[in-house]
Design a protein around this motif. Sequence first.
Motif, PDB file in Angstrom:
ATOM      1  N   ARG A 366       0.825  -1.206   0.000  1.00  0.00           N
ATOM      2  CA  ARG A 366       0.000   0.000   0.000  1.00  0.00           C
ATOM      3  C   ARG A 366       0.862   1.261   0.000  1.00  0.00           C
ATOM      4  O   ARG A 366       0.591   2.220  -0.732  1.00  0.00           O
ATOM      5  N   ASN A 367       1.901   1.290   0.818  1.00  0.00           N
ATOM      6  CA  ASN A 367       2.771   2.460   0.870  1.00  0.00           C
ATOM      7  C   ASN A 367       3.516   2.680  -0.437  1.00  0.00           C
ATOM      8  O   ASN A 367       3.645   3.809  -0.922  1.00  0.00           O
ATOM      9  N   LEU A 368       4.026   1.599  -1.011  1.00  0.00           N
ATOM     10  CA  LEU A 368       4.786   1.715  -2.257  1.00  0.00           C
ATOM     11  C   LEU A 368       3.887   2.159  -3.412  1.00  0.00           C
ATOM     12  O   LEU A 368       4.287   2.996  -4.234  1.00  0.00           O
ATOM     13  N   ARG A 369       2.694   1.629  -3.477  1.00  0.00           N
ATOM     14  CA  ARG A 369       1.775   2.020  -4.546  1.00  0.00           C
ATOM     15  C   ARG A 369       1.331   3.472  -4.369  1.00  0.00           C
ATOM     16  O   ARG A 369       1.149   4.190  -5.362  1.00  0.00           O
ATOM     17  N   ARG A 370       1.156   3.903  -3.128  1.00  0.00           N
ATOM     18  CA  ARG A 370       0.766   5.299  -2.901  1.00  0.00           C
ATOM     19  C   ARG A 370       1.873   6.238  -3.355  1.00  0.00           C
ATOM     20  O   ARG A 370       1.606   7.280  -3.963  1.00  0.00           O
ATOM     21  N   GLY A 371       3.122   5.907  -3.053  1.00  0.00           N
ATOM     22  CA  GLY A 371       4.223   6.756  -3.489  1.00  0.00           C
ATOM     23  C   GLY A 371       4.265   6.899  -5.002  1.00  0.00           C
ATOM     24  O   GLY A 371       4.519   7.987  -5.532  1.00  0.00           O
ATOM     25  N   LYS A 372       3.987   5.805  -5.702  1.00  0.00           N
ATOM     26  CA  LYS A 372       3.956   5.865  -7.165  1.00  0.00           C
ATOM     27  C   LYS A 372       2.799   6.721  -7.643  1.00  0.00           C
ATOM     28  O   LYS A 372       2.948   7.539  -8.566  1.00  0.00           O
ATOM     29  N   ALA A 373       1.622   6.550  -7.038  1.00  0.00           N
ATOM     30  CA  ALA A 373       0.449   7.326  -7.440  1.00  0.00           C
ATOM     31  C   ALA A 373       0.666   8.821  -7.234  1.00  0.00           C
ATOM     32  O   ALA A 373       0.158   9.648  -7.998  1.00  0.00           O
ATOM     33  N   LEU A 374       1.434   9.193  -6.223  1.00  0.00           N
ATOM     34  CA  LEU A 374       1.706  10.598  -5.944  1.00  0.00           C
ATOM     35  C   LEU A 374       2.816  11.164  -6.821  1.00  0.00           C
ATOM     36  O   LEU A 374       3.080  12.363  -6.780  1.00  0.00           O
ATOM     37  N   GLY A 375       3.461  10.318  -7.605  1.00  0.00           N
ATOM     38  CA  GLY A 375       4.533  10.787  -8.463  1.00  0.00           C
ATOM     39  C   GLY A 375       5.767  11.219  -7.714  1.00  0.00           C
ATOM     40  O   GLY A 375       6.509  12.108  -8.165  1.00  0.00           O
ATOM     41  N   LEU A 376       6.041  10.610  -6.559  1.00  0.00           N
ATOM     42  CA  LEU A 376       7.203  10.994  -5.767  1.00  0.00           C
ATOM     43  C   LEU A 376       8.496  10.604  -6.478  1.00  0.00           C
ATOM     44  O   LEU A 376       8.569   9.559  -7.134  1.00  0.00           O
ATOM     45  N   GLY A 377       9.518  11.440  -6.314  1.00  0.00           N
ATOM     46  CA  GLY A 377      10.823  11.106  -6.832  1.00  0.00           C
ATOM     47  C   GLY A 377      11.461   9.987  -6.026  1.00  0.00           C
ATOM     48  O   GLY A 377      10.982   9.616  -4.945  1.00  0.00           O
ATOM     49  N   SER A 378      12.533   9.446  -6.549  1.00  0.00           N
ATOM     50  CA  SER A 378      13.231   8.389  -5.820  1.00  0.00           C
ATOM     51  C   SER A 378      13.891   8.964  -4.575  1.00  0.00           C
ATOM     52  O   SER A 378      14.123  10.180  -4.460  1.00  0.00           O
ATOM     53  N   GLY A 379      14.209   8.100  -3.637  1.00  0.00           N
ATOM     54  CA  GLY A 379      14.892   8.544  -2.439  1.00  0.00           C
ATOM     55  C   GLY A 379      16.233   9.176  -2.761  1.00  0.00           C
ATOM     56  O   GLY A 379      16.626  10.184  -2.146  1.00  0.00           O
ATOM     57  N   GLN A 380      16.937   8.594  -3.734  1.00  0.00           N
ATOM     58  CA  GLN A 380      18.249   9.122  -4.095  1.00  0.00           C
ATOM     59  C   GLN A 380      18.139  10.523  -4.697  1.00  0.00           C
ATOM     60  O   GLN A 380      18.961  11.404  -4.405  1.00  0.00           O
ATOM     61  N   ASP A 381      17.111  10.758  -5.539  1.00  0.00           N
ATOM     62  CA  ASP A 381      16.947  12.087  -6.132  1.00  0.00           C
ATOM     63  C   ASP A 381      16.558  13.119  -5.076  1.00  0.00           C
ATOM     64  O   ASP A 381      17.024  14.261  -5.105  1.00  0.00           O
ATOM     65  N   VAL A 382      15.699  12.744  -4.144  1.00  0.00           N
ATOM     66  CA  VAL A 382      15.324  13.667  -3.078  1.00  0.00           C
ATOM     67  C   VAL A 382      16.524  13.970  -2.195  1.00  0.00           C
ATOM     68  O   VAL A 382      16.744  15.114  -1.781  1.00  0.00           O
ATOM     69  N   ALA A 383      17.350  12.950  -1.921  1.00  0.00           N
ATOM     70  CA  ALA A 383      18.556  13.167  -1.109  1.00  0.00           C
ATOM     71  C   ALA A 383      19.458  14.211  -1.755  1.00  0.00           C
ATOM     72  O   ALA A 383      19.954  15.133  -1.077  1.00  0.00           O
ATOM     73  N   ALA A 384      19.680  14.087  -3.060  1.00  0.00           N
ATOM     74  CA  ALA A 384      20.541  15.044  -3.755  1.00  0.00           C
ATOM     75  C   ALA A 384      19.943  16.451  -3.710  1.00  0.00           C
ATOM     76  O   ALA A 384      20.668  17.441  -3.553  1.00  0.00           O
ATOM     77  N   ARG A 385      18.624  16.542  -3.818  1.00  0.00           N
ATOM     78  CA  ARG A 385      17.968  17.845  -3.833  1.00  0.00           C
ATOM     79  C   ARG A 385      18.088  18.559  -2.488  1.00  0.00           C
ATOM     80  O   ARG A 385      18.113  19.802  -2.440  1.00  0.00           O
ATOM     81  N   VAL A 386      18.137  17.807  -1.388  1.00  0.00           N
ATOM     82  CA  VAL A 386      18.262  18.456  -0.078  1.00  0.00           C
ATOM     83  C   VAL A 386      19.711  18.516   0.393  1.00  0.00           C
ATOM     84  O   VAL A 386      19.978  18.826   1.556  1.00  0.00           O
ATOM     85  N   GLY A 387      20.646  18.225  -0.501  1.00  0.00           N
ATOM     86  CA  GLY A 387      22.047  18.473  -0.213  1.00  0.00           C
ATOM     87  C   GLY A 387      22.839  17.342   0.398  1.00  0.00           C
ATOM     88  O   GLY A 387      23.933  17.563   0.932  1.00  0.00           O
ATOM     89  N   TYR A 388      22.340  16.097   0.280  1.00  0.00           N
ATOM     90  CA  TYR A 388      23.062  14.953   0.829  1.00  0.00           C
ATOM     91  C   TYR A 388      23.523  14.032  -0.302  1.00  0.00           C
ATOM     92  O   TYR A 388      22.862  13.920  -1.336  1.00  0.00           O
ATOM     93  N   ASP A 389      24.658  13.371  -0.095  1.00  0.00           N
ATOM     94  CA  ASP A 389      25.131  12.403  -1.075  1.00  0.00           C
ATOM     95  C   ASP A 389      24.194  11.200  -1.077  1.00  0.00           C
ATOM     96  O   ASP A 389      24.015  10.552  -0.039  1.00  0.00           O
ATOM     97  N   PRO A 390      23.577  10.881  -2.213  1.00  0.00           N
ATOM     98  CA  PRO A 390      22.653   9.743  -2.244  1.00  0.00           C
ATOM     99  C   PRO A 390      23.367   8.425  -1.967  1.00  0.00           C
ATOM    100  O   PRO A 390      24.541   8.238  -2.312  1.00  0.00           O
ATOM    101  N   ILE A 391      22.655   7.531  -1.316  1.00  0.00           N
ATOM    102  CA  ILE A 391      23.159   6.183  -1.064  1.00  0.00           C
ATOM    103  C   ILE A 391      22.618   5.281  -2.177  1.00  0.00           C
ATOM    104  O   ILE A 391      21.410   5.119  -2.315  1.00  0.00           O
ATOM    105  N   ARG A 392      23.481   4.728  -2.973  1.00  0.00           N
ATOM    106  CA  ARG A 392      23.022   3.852  -4.056  1.00  0.00           C
ATOM    107  C   ARG A 392      22.530   2.525  -3.479  1.00  0.00           C
ATOM    108  O   ARG A 392      22.951   2.096  -2.400  1.00  0.00           O
ATOM    109  N   ASN A 393      21.679   1.878  -4.221  1.00  0.00           N
ATOM    110  CA  ASN A 393      21.056   0.648  -3.732  1.00  0.00           C
ATOM    111  C   ASN A 393      22.061  -0.414  -3.325  1.00  0.00           C
ATOM    112  O   ASN A 393      21.883  -1.106  -2.316  1.00  0.00           O
TER     113      ASN A 393
END
Length: 514
Positions: A366-393
């Motif tokens: 349910r949580n994963l499908r909701r994130g997709k429905a909301l069009g959320l960016g990936s965790g790595q992209d959000v990390a870069a946008r707020v100034g942190y080095d993204p952690i790759r999978n």
Amino acid sequence: MNARDIMLHGGSEHRGMNDAACTAAGPVRSHRFYTQFPDLDPYDRDGDLLRTLGGTDGEAGAPMMETPDDPVGDTETPAGYGIFGQYVDHDITFDPTSDIDRRNDPAALRNFRTPALDLDSLYRTNAEAAPFLYDHDADERKLLTGEAVAAEGDGDGGAFGPPGTDLQRNEQGTAVIGDPRNDENVVVSQLQLAFANFHNRIVDHLRGPGSSLVEEDESVLEAAQRLVRWHYQWVVRHDLLPRIYDRYVLADIEERGRQFFLPAGRPPAIPVEFGGAAHRFGHSMILHAFDVNDEVGEVSLFPTDSGEEDRHLRGGGPVSSDLVVDWSRLLDTGDGDYQPSRKIEPLLAPALFELPVSGDRSLAVRNLRRGKALGLGSGQDVAARVGYDPIRNEAFGDESAIMRTLRAHGRGADPDSPLWYYVLAEADYQQDGERLGAVGSRIVAETLIEADETAYPNAAPDDWEPSLPQPTPTDGYTLADITAFAAEARPDGLVIDAVDAGSATVRGTRSTSR
């Protein structure tokens, strides 16, 4: 689903959230929710991949399911804070949507448009707009509460415990409260009850030794509501946040203010990155069973599919007397003896993969499908946008849930993961699951740190600190002090001496009420 069913936390949309989802033409703005990073590419992976990652219908071996032979482990945080986080979420995402509220109470427009920590889930807006919450027979300054019913085998059923041991309910057993989501399980309903009792105890305090706390031109009811809100806001900021969030991020926010979420000048609203992903980290803290009191010990959160009439904490109906929560079991009252919460990791308790609801029974799906429905960016992209080095999978480990899932779908080189998953995995990677990592802390703390003009940091005198008695020997004023002070409440001056389990009667003496 019938009218008696209560939707589980995370199982239904926050009204207005999908109006803030990203579209091909950009986000559709909502007065309740907004997208902080509408220009980020959505994390738009195949639905089958998300179902594999989140598991379906409790299937054994789901990548995000905790297994008995490899338990997540405990944190230093008491188990009650996972429930408290859920309660806070319900507070700031409350939406009084009925026509009667909008017609008769213009103030409701302000409350449901802002993520204020104002406990409208407890009070709605005011006593005039929600008279059904108050005791107009005995003391209209107090909130109505109810009595726990007899446990199976005790008495003939019906009211059993003393007043203040359950929420007030109608003839069909439905809780009559400001936010029906706070009756979705027994533990959160008992926390709602604790805040109602806290309010009532403060009313008594203000008519006695705490009379000086009532400000000029302020009624006892108004003073009680203000003090409940200010002490609650204090506990969120000085008790909840330091326990669960990255302390360096908190210190930075305290020093520089919000940098990304709800910055100065923007009308308050809920970022969907918070409501649709980051604040759902609390699901990983939820236990399969809670130690509710000395009498019954640990009780399963949900009923099982075995067909047996087992004791459980599913809400939506009257609470039996044997399940009344002793908060000293779930919070630290100063002796360090409490049930701990689970670590924050991308693994959930098995109970959350078999929700007693229709549709997807896995909360992770349910949580994963909701994130997709909301069009959320990936965790790595959000990390870069707020100034942190993204952690790759791959840094999360070859046997991590995301890497196992990606390999199963031929996408082993995919560097990105859903924002909700990333927040959980980051907490494990950076903090060993004890608290949130940098990105999760940034999103959630910037949303929760109070900006409302009536909140204590903005409305209270300089250097204000909790002004009510502190019943527990804890380091600073904590949630345990709220629940302990609430437990001292006495209905209409009746001092409870004992509950006679044999005759289901209450013995006590009536004191003179003021």
